[in-house]
Design an enzyme around this catalytic site. Structure first.
Site, PDB file in Angstrom:
ATOM      1  N   LYS A 191      27.422 -23.586 -49.960  1.00 39.54           N
ATOM      2  CA  LYS A 191      27.617 -24.893 -49.565  1.00 39.54           C
ATOM      3  C   LYS A 191      28.723 -24.991 -48.462  1.00 39.54           C
ATOM      4  CE  LYS A 191      30.255 -28.248 -50.876  1.00 39.54           C
ATOM      5  NZ  LYS A 191      30.700 -28.907 -49.534  1.00 39.54           N
ATOM      6  N   GLY A 243      39.047 -21.827 -49.823  1.00 40.89           N
ATOM      7  CA  GLY A 243      39.464 -23.370 -49.555  1.00 40.89           C
ATOM      8  C   GLY A 243      40.741 -23.371 -50.197  1.00 40.89           C
ATOM      9  N   SER A 244      40.904 -24.865 -50.486  1.00 41.82           N
ATOM     10  CA  SER A 244      42.486 -25.004 -51.099  1.00 41.82           C
ATOM     11  C   SER A 244      42.731 -24.536 -52.520  1.00 41.82           C
ATOM     12  CB  SER A 244      42.529 -26.450 -50.967  1.00 41.82           C
ATOM     13  OG  SER A 244      41.631 -27.279 -51.923  1.00 41.82           O
ATOM     14  N   THR A 245      44.004 -24.119 -52.554  1.00 44.90           N
ATOM     15  CA  THR A 245      44.143 -23.496 -53.870  1.00 44.90           C
ATOM     16  C   THR A 245      44.202 -24.470 -54.983  1.00 44.90           C
ATOM     17  OG1 THR A 245      46.055 -22.304 -53.003  1.00 44.90           O
ATOM     18  CG2 THR A 245      46.324 -22.768 -55.206  1.00 44.90           C
ATOM     19  N   GLY A 248      40.565 -24.231 -55.905  1.00 47.07           N
ATOM     20  CA  GLY A 248      40.269 -22.626 -56.328  1.00 47.07           C
ATOM     21  C   GLY A 248      40.775 -22.777 -57.802  1.00 47.07           C
ATOM     22  N   GLU A 265      39.566 -17.115 -52.161  1.00 51.78           N
ATOM     23  CA  GLU A 265      40.320 -17.115 -51.001  1.00 51.78           C
ATOM     24  C   GLU A 265      41.020 -18.392 -50.545  1.00 51.78           C
ATOM     25  OE1 GLU A 265      41.927 -16.973 -47.769  1.00 51.78           O
ATOM     26  OE2 GLU A 265      39.888 -16.585 -46.747  1.00 51.78           O
ATOM     27  N   CYS A 299      43.633 -19.907 -42.684  1.00 49.98           N
ATOM     28  CA  CYS A 299      44.294 -19.731 -44.043  1.00 49.98           C
ATOM     29  C   CYS A 299      45.512 -18.456 -43.677  1.00 49.98           C
ATOM     30  CB  CYS A 299      43.423 -19.212 -45.099  1.00 49.98           C
ATOM     31  SG  CYS A 299      42.175 -18.095 -44.541  1.00 49.98           S
ATOM     32  N   GLU A 398      51.593 -25.270 -47.448  1.00 53.76           N
ATOM     33  CA  GLU A 398      50.842 -25.012 -46.393  1.00 53.76           C
ATOM     34  C   GLU A 398      50.545 -26.309 -45.513  1.00 53.76           C
ATOM     35  OE1 GLU A 398      46.845 -24.124 -47.384  1.00 53.76           O
ATOM     36  OE2 GLU A 398      46.814 -22.414 -45.850  1.00 53.76           O
TER      37      GLU A 398
HETATM   38  P1  NAD Z   1      38.893 -28.218 -50.323  1.00 50.34           P
HETATM   39  O1  NAD Z   1      39.398 -26.757 -50.940  1.00 50.34           O
HETATM   40  O2  NAD Z   1      38.883 -29.582 -50.763  1.00 50.34           O
HETATM   41  O3  NAD Z   1      37.245 -27.826 -49.713  1.00 50.34           O
HETATM   42  C1  NAD Z   1      36.680 -26.613 -49.366  1.00 50.34           C
HETATM   43  C2  NAD Z   1      35.220 -26.494 -49.950  1.00 50.34           C
HETATM   44  O4  NAD Z   1      35.308 -26.860 -51.231  1.00 50.34           O
HETATM   45  C3  NAD Z   1      34.404 -27.804 -49.353  1.00 50.34           C
HETATM   46  O5  NAD Z   1      33.202 -27.140 -49.177  1.00 50.34           O
HETATM   47  C4  NAD Z   1      34.367 -28.927 -50.381  1.00 50.34           C
HETATM   48  O6  NAD Z   1      33.275 -29.382 -50.132  1.00 50.34           O
HETATM   49  C5  NAD Z   1      34.272 -27.794 -51.661  1.00 50.34           C
HETATM   50  N1  NAD Z   1      35.025 -28.607 -52.650  1.00 50.34           N
HETATM   51  C6  NAD Z   1      36.130 -29.558 -52.896  1.00 50.34           C
HETATM   52  N2  NAD Z   1      36.414 -30.049 -54.117  1.00 50.34           N
HETATM   53  C7  NAD Z   1      35.521 -29.512 -54.759  1.00 50.34           C
HETATM   54  C8  NAD Z   1      35.259 -29.044 -56.336  1.00 50.34           C
HETATM   55  N3  NAD Z   1      35.898 -29.897 -57.032  1.00 50.34           N
HETATM   56  N4  NAD Z   1      34.319 -28.485 -56.829  1.00 50.34           N
HETATM   57  C9  NAD Z   1      33.641 -27.386 -55.956  1.00 50.34           C
HETATM   58  N5  NAD Z   1      33.702 -27.476 -54.584  1.00 50.34           N
HETATM   59  C10 NAD Z   1      34.744 -28.556 -54.184  1.00 50.34           C
HETATM   60  O7  NAD Z   1      39.578 -28.343 -48.868  1.00 50.34           O
HETATM   61  P2  NAD Z   1      39.861 -29.413 -47.805  1.00 50.34           P
HETATM   62  O8  NAD Z   1      40.045 -30.839 -48.620  1.00 50.34           O
HETATM   63  O9  NAD Z   1      38.649 -29.620 -46.722  1.00 50.34           O
HETATM   64  O10 NAD Z   1      41.385 -29.031 -47.085  1.00 50.34           O
HETATM   65  C11 NAD Z   1      42.333 -29.355 -47.897  1.00 50.34           C
HETATM   66  C12 NAD Z   1      43.455 -28.313 -47.837  1.00 50.34           C
HETATM   67  O11 NAD Z   1      43.101 -26.991 -47.927  1.00 50.34           O
HETATM   68  C13 NAD Z   1      43.823 -28.172 -46.344  1.00 50.34           C
HETATM   69  O12 NAD Z   1      44.989 -28.881 -46.092  1.00 50.34           O
HETATM   70  C14 NAD Z   1      44.388 -26.614 -46.350  1.00 50.34           C
HETATM   71  O13 NAD Z   1      45.646 -26.764 -46.879  1.00 50.34           O
HETATM   72  C15 NAD Z   1      43.440 -26.031 -47.337  1.00 50.34           C
HETATM   73  N6  NAD Z   1      42.241 -25.120 -46.737  1.00 50.34           N
HETATM   74  C16 NAD Z   1      42.337 -23.850 -46.854  1.00 50.34           C
HETATM   75  C17 NAD Z   1      41.281 -23.012 -46.265  1.00 50.34           C
HETATM   76  C18 NAD Z   1      41.400 -21.664 -46.362  1.00 50.34           C
HETATM   77  O14 NAD Z   1      40.832 -21.007 -45.631  1.00 50.34           O
HETATM   78  N7  NAD Z   1      42.226 -21.049 -47.144  1.00 50.34           N
HETATM   79  C19 NAD Z   1      40.327 -23.568 -45.747  1.00 50.34           C
HETATM   80  C20 NAD Z   1      40.348 -24.971 -45.711  1.00 50.34           C
HETATM   81  C21 NAD Z   1      41.206 -25.864 -46.065  1.00 50.34           C
END
Ligand code: NAD
Ligand code: MN
Length: 487
Positions: A191, A243-245, A248, A265, A299, A398
């Site tokens: 996704k 994605g975000s911690t 994660g 990651e 990241c 971050e």
């Molecule tokens: P996020 O972690 O919310 O989104 C990343 C992915 O996870 C997206 O595909 C999203 O649809 C999905 N997602 C969101 N909530 C989910 C859940 N509960 N269950 C399963 N999947 C879910 O990131 P964001 O809201 O787009 O960004 C927020 C912060 O995350 C940014 O400000 C940044 O600090 C951080 N971020 C880090 C990275 C990285 O590469 N480490 C990448 C993007 C964002």
């Protein structure tokens, strides 16, 4: 255009570049469905994806429902026995074809990536897409050699992998996850993020073109609920997330309850340490690349700069000078260094951090050659703060934007202590002329990747990943295969 309080450097006006837009035409459909079992589905309930530089809707993509996710997981399950039974050399041929087709369609993929996500064409064309192709080539090579990767053990596929990726490197994160999964004989449901689904849908077209067997890779677009439905689907054998911690941590709980493996990651607050004996101009180049290119949407961005006290003023002077040549603007322009912030939400987050840094007493410096374009789009001028204290929010959290915290140190011990003083541990940079210092400092930095006299360089053969709250598991290299096999 908003003018930041504090020192704002006026734009250079003596001369300027003529616009140099990338003109490769890219067709984008009005709407998209998912890619399930080897075919695109009709669009269902949709959400728009914008071009963050213009705020125009590029297309409407389907918000995946639980039923959609279920169909995709079933398709991946059905495809698994035949795909995993295929000789490695045959799987390798598909990966090789995918890599070749990515190269053939490279310019189109780069333009699409830039339009949907806001990153400069320079980045998507010269960094993202070439590394994407390289990842498929690299893993094509592993597909028939897996038994040599795990001495004395017989690797078998994990099964159906659920993969969820972010918006900062949409195609690259997809490649990092899909290529090793396929090489090891797994099938995939992936996704993309809400704001950047288009390049992965285009990659799905490539899967169709090269005749990848049906159901081996399925793409489900959607929002966090779609992601939640995917992660919680009982048919998964593994979860991979970038994605975000915060998200994660939630997914780690889901995986623990279901007793399936997960790789994460996550975020970072990576340090760049510049010693007084380092090559300053080279270091400045690395710092600029590490935090301003790609708008700091990285990241492993080097968001904390530790400068030895004796060279602080000189570094700030040269950093300002270098930043005054950074061009902020149209991401499709080949001369643009800093493109559009990925979304309104992300811009709001960054601006909140800028405000907090001001109110906590750090000094703001915003510099570029252009300022931010007026009118539509989401923009943030490259910014650094001096006078940042360890306790400041900017030193700890971050930002995920083009914002750098500059701090000083006196001894290598102090540099190490402060660099490691973070819950994260994704990457770090060390700049010094002394080889011995590199080894002594690099080995004590708690970071998954340490770059010495360079920054943000990637190779599919080198493992990437974090410590502590930056996640666990490695992507790339022989180490990255481990997450996609059972021994
Ligand atoms: P996020 O972690 O919310 O989104 C990343 C992915 O996870 C997206 O595909 C999203 O649809 C999905 N997602 C969101 N909530 C989910 C859940 N509960 N269950 C399963 N999947 C879910 O990131 P964001 O809201 O787009 O960004 C927020 C912060 O995350 C940014 O400000 C940044 O600090 C951080 N971020 C880090 C990275 C990285 O590469 N480490 C990448 C993007 C964002
Ligand atoms: Mn978009």
């Amino acid at each position: 255009m908003t003018t930041a309080p504090g020192t704002t450097t006026p734009a250079a006006t003596a001369w300027d570049y003529a616009p140099a837009p990338e003109r490769v035409p890219v067709t984008i459909a009005d709407s998209y469905g998912h890619f399930i079992d080897g075919a695109f589905t009709p669009a269902g309930k949709t959400m728009p994806t914008l071009n963050p530089a213009t705020e125009e809707t590029l297309s409407d993509v389907t918000v995946g429902s639980e039923a959609d996710v279920d169909r995709a997981v079933q398709a991946a399950r059905k495809a698994l026995p035949a795909w995993s039974a295929l000789p490695g050399a045959e799987r390798g041929k598909y990966l090789y074809r995918i890599a070749r087709r990515i190269q053939e369609r490279a310019r189109e993929l780069a333009v699409l990536e830039t339009m949907d996500g806001g990153k400069p064409i320079k980045e998507s064309r010269d960094v993202d897409v070439p590394i994407v192709a390289h990842h498929f080539f690299y893993h094509a090579g592993w597909a028939d050699k897996l038994k040599y990767a795990f001495a004395g053990a017989t690797p078998s596929p994990v099964g159906v992998c659920g993969q969820i990726i972010p918006w900062n490197f949409p195609l690259l994160m997809a490649a990092w996850k899909i290529a090793p999964a396929l090489a090891c004989g797994n099938t995939v449901v992936i996704k993309p993020a809400e704001t950047t689904p288009l390049s992965l849908l285009r990659l799905a077209e490539i899967f169709e073109e090269v005749g990848l067997p049906k159901g081996v890779v399925n793409v489900i677009t959607g929002d966090r609920d779609t992601g939640g439905a995917l992660a919680q689907h009982p048919g998964l054998d593994k979860i991979a997330f970038t994605g975000s911690t915060a998200v994660g941590k939630k997914l780690a709980k889901v995986a623990a309850e279901r007793n399936i493996p997960i790789t994460l990651e996550l975020g970072g607050k990576s340090p760049n340490i510049v010693f007084e004996d380092g090559a300053i101009d080279q270091a400045i180049e690395g710092v600029v690349r590490g935090i301003y290119f790609n708008q700091g949407h990285v990241c492993c961005a080097g968001s904390r700069l530790f400068v030895q006290e004796s060279i602080h003023d000189e570094v700030v002077r040269r950093l300002t000078h270098r930043m005054k040549s950074l061009r902020v603007g149209d991401p499709l322009d080949k001369n643009t260094d800093v493109g559009a912030i990925n979304s309104r939400e992300q811009l709001d987050r960054i601006e909140a951090y800028l405000g907090t840094a001001d109110s906590e007493g750090a000094q703001r410096h915003a510099c570029s050659s252009t300022g931010t374009p007026g009118g539509k789009g989401y923009w943030c001028e490259p910014t650094f703060f001096t006078g940042v204290q360890e306790a400041h929010t900017l030193a700890r959290e971050e930002v995920f934007g083009p914002v750098l915290a500059v701090m000083t140190f006196r001894t290598p011990e102090e540099a190490l202590m402060r660099a490691n003083n973070t819950p994260y541990g994704l990457s770090a940079g060390v700049w010094t002329d002394k080889g011995a210092k590199i080894f002594s400092v690099a080995t004590k930095l708690k970071a998954g990747v340490v770059w010495c006299n360079t920054f943000n360089n990637f190779d599919p053969a080198a493992p990437f990943g974090g410590y502590r709250e930056s996640g666990f598991g490695r992507e790339g290299g022989v180490q990255g295969l481990r997450a996609y096999v059972k021994l």
